[in-house]
Design an enzyme around this catalytic site. Sequence first.
Site, PDB file in Angstrom:
ATOM      1  N   ASP A  78      -5.368 -23.652  34.479  1.00  0.00           N
ATOM      2  CA  ASP A  78      -4.125 -23.626  34.120  1.00  0.00           C
ATOM      3  C   ASP A  78      -2.715 -22.355  34.827  1.00  0.00           C
ATOM      4  O   ASP A  78      -3.636 -21.825  35.347  1.00  0.00           O
ATOM      5  CB  ASP A  78      -3.296 -23.253  32.627  1.00  0.00           C
ATOM      6  CG  ASP A  78      -1.983 -22.979  32.373  1.00  0.00           C
ATOM      7  OD1 ASP A  78      -1.145 -23.459  32.210  1.00  0.00           O
ATOM      8  OD2 ASP A  78      -1.728 -22.073  31.853  1.00  0.00           O
ATOM      9  N   SER A  79      -2.412 -22.019  34.903  1.00  0.00           N
ATOM     10  CA  SER A  79      -1.364 -21.253  35.472  1.00  0.00           C
ATOM     11  C   SER A  79      -1.242 -19.994  35.695  1.00  0.00           C
ATOM     12  O   SER A  79      -0.842 -19.175  35.729  1.00  0.00           O
ATOM     13  CB  SER A  79      -0.010 -21.722  36.033  1.00  0.00           C
ATOM     14  OG  SER A  79       0.762 -21.562  34.900  1.00  0.00           O
ATOM     15  N   CYS A 128      -2.069 -28.202  32.731  1.00  0.00           N
ATOM     16  CA  CYS A 128      -0.734 -26.890  32.915  1.00  0.00           C
ATOM     17  C   CYS A 128       0.316 -28.390  33.351  1.00  0.00           C
ATOM     18  O   CYS A 128      -0.448 -29.051  34.471  1.00  0.00           O
ATOM     19  CB  CYS A 128      -0.778 -26.267  34.192  1.00  0.00           C
ATOM     20  SG  CYS A 128       0.863 -25.952  35.222  1.00  0.00           S
ATOM     21  N   GLU A 144       4.146 -14.925  28.594  1.00  0.00           N
ATOM     22  CA  GLU A 144       2.918 -14.006  29.130  1.00  0.00           C
ATOM     23  C   GLU A 144       2.941 -12.556  29.095  1.00  0.00           C
ATOM     24  O   GLU A 144       2.054 -11.913  29.101  1.00  0.00           O
ATOM     25  CB  GLU A 144       2.721 -13.991  31.197  1.00  0.00           C
ATOM     26  CG  GLU A 144       2.965 -15.511  31.689  1.00  0.00           C
ATOM     27  CD  GLU A 144       1.537 -15.453  31.763  1.00  0.00           C
ATOM     28  OE1 GLU A 144       1.102 -14.482  31.679  1.00  0.00           O
ATOM     29  OE2 GLU A 144       0.290 -17.046  31.859  1.00  0.00           O
ATOM     30  N   CYS A 157       5.166 -27.584  27.997  1.00  0.00           N
ATOM     31  CA  CYS A 157       4.871 -26.549  28.897  1.00  0.00           C
ATOM     32  C   CYS A 157       3.393 -25.627  28.392  1.00  0.00           C
ATOM     33  O   CYS A 157       4.019 -25.339  27.116  1.00  0.00           O
ATOM     34  CB  CYS A 157       6.265 -25.418  29.420  1.00  0.00           C
ATOM     35  SG  CYS A 157       4.884 -23.550  30.341  1.00  0.00           S
ATOM     36  N   HIS A 198       2.794 -22.940  28.143  1.00  0.00           N
ATOM     37  CA  HIS A 198       2.878 -21.613  26.834  1.00  0.00           C
ATOM     38  C   HIS A 198       3.994 -21.176  26.114  1.00  0.00           C
ATOM     39  O   HIS A 198       4.051 -20.812  25.019  1.00  0.00           O
ATOM     40  CB  HIS A 198       3.724 -20.810  28.431  1.00  0.00           C
ATOM     41  CG  HIS A 198       3.104 -20.200  29.865  1.00  0.00           C
ATOM     42  ND1 HIS A 198       2.787 -20.856  30.617  1.00  0.00           N
ATOM     43  CD2 HIS A 198       2.041 -18.783  29.911  1.00  0.00           C
ATOM     44  CE1 HIS A 198       1.583 -20.532  31.425  1.00  0.00           C
ATOM     45  NE2 HIS A 198       1.712 -19.034  30.960  1.00  0.00           N
TER      46      HIS A 198
END
Length: 254
Positions: free
Chosen positions: A7-8, A70, A147, A178, A180
Amino acid sequence: MKIGIFDSGVGGLTVLKAIRNRYRKVDIVYLGDTARVPYGIRSKDTIIRYSLECAGFLKDKGVDIIVVACNTASAYALERLKKEINVPVFGVIEPGVKEALKKSRNKKIGVIGTPATVKSGAYQRKLEEGGADVFAKACPLFVPLAEEGLLEGEITRKVVEHYLKEFKGKIDTLILGCTHYPLLKKEIKKFLGDVEVVDSSEALSLSLHNFIKDDGSSSLELFFTDLSPNLQFLIKLILGRDYPVKLAEGVFTH
């Protein structure tokens, strides 16, 4: 069986958690590209290059399959990865679409994601093929909120309202496009009310049952391209406990 996940950043840990909850004995190698997060504001060529580098790192670790955790990488790089990486590769978009079409009663479905994911039209095309009316919105501030660990509270509520106010009363199902975004699910559900929220990480883990052999030793290795100060906080927040982390070394360009 050894599964590679990339993932990013840390969002893909939601996918890791969903896979580990369903398949207890698999070995997992996770790569979070925290040095280059977010992917969602990058060009297509850059996203593909980053994805190939991450997949190459995992392949060198001897994984049997690769999960692209991702959405942005799934939208732009999945087909290229399938051609160039000599192990099976799975993305998050198709499982999420199938789950949303199954859950929606009126086929009015919202999709939120990074600017790059929304611009790609990957979700919109597949949902429209399934007969849905699609409402898509890029939510670029959601990744930094996740994040930074700002998962609820006044700032997060205001950002959620800013992005999702136009969805109220128009959709009955929302895809978190996404990995996240499940970290912000509490505030999203609170704002939207009676709307089905589809977490692509859960849908993906379920879709892998024909491909995964649950016969490993339950090992887990966590690699990141940058060991940011809040990394352990986020790992514990998502996975429920502390885990050792390693700095990923290899060919990671900028």
